[in-house]
Design an enzyme around this catalytic site. Structure first.
Site, short mmCIF file in Angstrom:
data_model
loop_
_atom_site.label_atom_id
_atom_site.label_comp_id
_atom_site.label_asym_id
_atom_site.label_seq_id
_atom_site.Cartn_x
_atom_site.Cartn_y
_atom_site.Cartn_z
N ASN A 1 0.82 -1.22 0.00
CA ASN A 1 0.00 0.00 0.00
C ASN A 1 0.85 1.27 0.00
OD1 ASN A 1 0.95 -0.19 2.58
ND2 ASN A 1 -1.04 -0.66 3.52
N ARG B 1 2.77 6.33 12.08
CA ARG B 1 2.09 5.77 13.25
C ARG B 1 1.85 6.89 14.27
NH1 ARG B 1 0.64 2.41 10.45
NH2 ARG B 1 1.02 0.17 10.52
N GLN C 1 -5.95 2.74 18.47
CA GLN C 1 -6.91 2.65 17.37
C GLN C 1 -7.89 1.53 17.66
OE1 GLN C 1 -4.27 4.34 13.65
NE2 GLN C 1 -5.11 2.32 13.48
N HIS D 1 -7.73 5.78 10.09
CA HIS D 1 -6.60 5.08 9.45
C HIS D 1 -7.06 4.38 8.16
CE1 HIS D 1 -2.83 2.40 10.25
NE2 HIS D 1 -2.90 2.81 8.99
P1 NAI Z 1 10.10 0.99 4.67
O1 NAI Z 1 10.60 -0.08 5.58
O2 NAI Z 1 10.23 0.82 3.21
O3 NAI Z 1 10.77 2.38 5.06
C1 NAI Z 1 10.92 2.83 6.37
C2 NAI Z 1 12.11 3.77 6.42
O4 NAI Z 1 12.20 4.30 7.75
C3 NAI Z 1 13.43 3.06 6.12
O5 NAI Z 1 14.13 3.77 5.14
C4 NAI Z 1 14.15 3.05 7.46
O6 NAI Z 1 15.55 3.15 7.33
C5 NAI Z 1 13.57 4.30 8.10
N1 NAI Z 1 13.73 4.28 9.56
C6 NAI Z 1 13.58 3.24 10.43
N2 NAI Z 1 13.86 3.65 11.68
C7 NAI Z 1 14.18 4.97 11.59
C8 NAI Z 1 14.57 5.93 12.55
N3 NAI Z 1 14.71 5.60 13.84
N4 NAI Z 1 14.81 7.19 12.11
C9 NAI Z 1 14.70 7.49 10.80
N5 NAI Z 1 14.34 6.63 9.85
C10 NAI Z 1 14.08 5.37 10.24
O7 NAI Z 1 8.57 1.18 5.07
P2 NAI Z 1 7.42 1.88 4.25
O8 NAI Z 1 6.73 0.89 3.40
O9 NAI Z 1 7.94 3.11 3.62
O10 NAI Z 1 6.42 2.25 5.45
C11 NAI Z 1 6.85 3.13 6.49
C12 NAI Z 1 5.84 3.11 7.61
O11 NAI Z 1 4.63 3.71 7.17
C13 NAI Z 1 5.43 1.71 8.08
O12 NAI Z 1 6.35 1.16 9.00
C14 NAI Z 1 4.09 1.96 8.69
O13 NAI Z 1 4.23 2.30 10.07
C15 NAI Z 1 3.56 3.18 7.93
N6 NAI Z 1 2.47 2.79 7.01
C16 NAI Z 1 1.25 3.39 7.21
C17 NAI Z 1 0.18 3.05 6.42
C18 NAI Z 1 -1.13 3.74 6.58
O14 NAI Z 1 -2.15 3.20 6.11
N7 NAI Z 1 -1.19 4.90 7.20
C19 NAI Z 1 0.29 1.99 5.39
C20 NAI Z 1 1.65 1.53 5.19
C21 NAI Z 1 2.67 1.89 6.02
#
Ligand code: NAI
Length: 352
Positions: A114, A251, A280, A299
């Site tokens: 997504n 989040r 949530q 959400h």
């Molecule tokens: P991803 O794993 O591709 O990217 C996450 C990025 O955050 C990575 O580049 C990682 O290095 C970075 N990261 C991790 N810890 C960090 C920190 N302490 N400081 C700075 N950067 C940090 O994940 P993606 O697919 O981009 O999703 C990110 C987040 O978005 C998910 O973990 C989820 O919580 C949220 N999400 C929300 C959705 C919604 O419906 N609102 C749907 C999909 C994801």
């Protein structure tokens, strides 16, 4: 095997829209598949106590971030047969990953399912805030026509500095989409991208505390981990430029609840948007519902109909592999073999 899903209630839309696969009624379209495989399958929804009743006998649990069953250490301890927890979506922070690792439970999510959906939602919410869309829309509904009131707080996005915190799949897709708006972009991620990636995306690296006072808009896209829990605390929120906008589709817990209300009520921030809350579903009296100048949604950003199809297919793929004793797609794994293995989560858990 006993396989349980815990999904949001679809209500009347569940029948009217069979593509609404992510709801409890339509159960990710899994029923015929489970029947063919001869597995016991139960689709649960709003009665978390029901889930507790089934935990001692459950082998596989499917949950979703949109309507999370919080899979705490206590719950995991009550589920001795549990081998696999699947997240129908992206973001498995509603599961105690350390406890899952300790109990040798595999946790997997549908990585990438997504990410476009969320990036589009973030663009929409950035524009809604900067253009002052919500009060303008409300005027229309209220039968009013007061141009001054809206225009006094409405800006062009062009030329505004945008900060992206977390440049993984979603953060990078947001950068690609925002390029068209001619905005200077900064980013912070604990893993710096390569020079080529930075150039292609048109983003410049900055440490978080340097980025905060330089941006007019900040969009958060890192996972919730023990490190990012409360990352946007009072100090950081007030370090942001006065009159800046913050969008959080990552989040809810990444932003401190009380400190955000203070930043909004004092006018330090001009607007906040996003679709993620804690807990949530957000209770009716959640303070973010009634703070000024927000443009939040429930959400929903990552659960468009297209996203639901992708995560339903992904869940089916995981189950098929699990039941056939084949390895789950490597990119989907969050916890495996007693360890947090996802590169986005593992650093935060490596010190435990
Ligand atoms: P991803 O794993 O591709 O990217 C996450 C990025 O955050 C990575 O580049 C990682 O290095 C970075 N990261 C991790 N810890 C960090 C920190 N302490 N400081 C700075 N950067 C940090 O994940 P993606 O697919 O981009 O999703 C990110 C987040 O978005 C998910 O973990 C989820 O919580 C949220 N999400 C929300 C959705 C919604 O419906 N609102 C749907 C999909 C994801």
């Amino acid at each position: 095997m006993k396989i349980i899903s815990f999904l949001y209630p679809g209500g009347p839309a569940a029948k009217e829209t069979p593509e609404l696969l992510g709801c409890a009624e339509n159960a990710l379209g899994l029923r015929p598949f489970m029947e063919a495989k001869g597995q016991e399958f139960l689709s649960l929804t709003d009665k978390e106590r029901d889930l507790d009743k089934h935990l001692p006998t459950t082998d596989v649990l499917i949950t979703t971030p949109f309507w999370p069953a919080y899979v705490t250490a206590e719950r995991i301890a009550k589920a001795p047969k549990l081998k696999l927890i699947l997240t129908a979506g992206v973001g498995s922070d509603h599961i105690d990953l350390a406890a899952a690792a300790d109990h040798k439970i595999t946790v997997a999510e549908i990585t990438g399912c997504n990410v476009v959906s969320v990036a589009e939602h973030a663009v929409m919410q950035i524009l809604a805030l900067v253009r002052n869309y919500m009060p303008a829309y409300t005027q229309v509904i209220d039968g009013r026509w007061d141009i001054g009131e809206i225009a006094a707080k409405s800006h062009d996005l062009e030329g505004k500095t945008v900060g992206i915190v977390g440049t993984g799949r979603i953060g990078q897709r947001l950068a690609i989409r925002l390029k068209a708006f001619d905005v200077p972009m900064l980013y912070y991620d604990f893993r710096r991208l390569s020079t080529v990636e930075e150039q292609l995306l048109g983003i410049r690296y900055s440490l978080l505390d340097d980025l905060l006072p330089r941006c007019d808009v900040i969009s958060i896209h890192c996972p919730l981990t023990p490190e990012t829990d409360g990352l946007f605390n009072r100090e950081r929120l007030f370090k942001m430029k006065k009159g800046a906008y913050l969008v959080n589709t990552a989040r809810g817990k990444i932003v401190n609840t009380k400190a955000l209300v203070e930043a909004m009520e004092s006018g330090h921030l001009a607007g906040y948007a996003g679709d993620v809350w804690y807990p949530q579903p957000a209770p009716a009296d959640h303070p973010w519902r009634h703070m000024p100048n927000h443009a939040m949604t429930p959400h929903v950003s990552g659960t468009s109909l297209e996203a639901q199809k992708r995560y339903a297919d992904g869940i089916k793929d995981c189950l098929e592999r699990f039941l056939d004793n084949k390895p789950i797609e490597r990119d989907y794994l969050i916890v495996e073999g007693g360890k947090v293995v996802s590169p986005s989560y593992s650093y935060a858990f490596s010190k435990r």
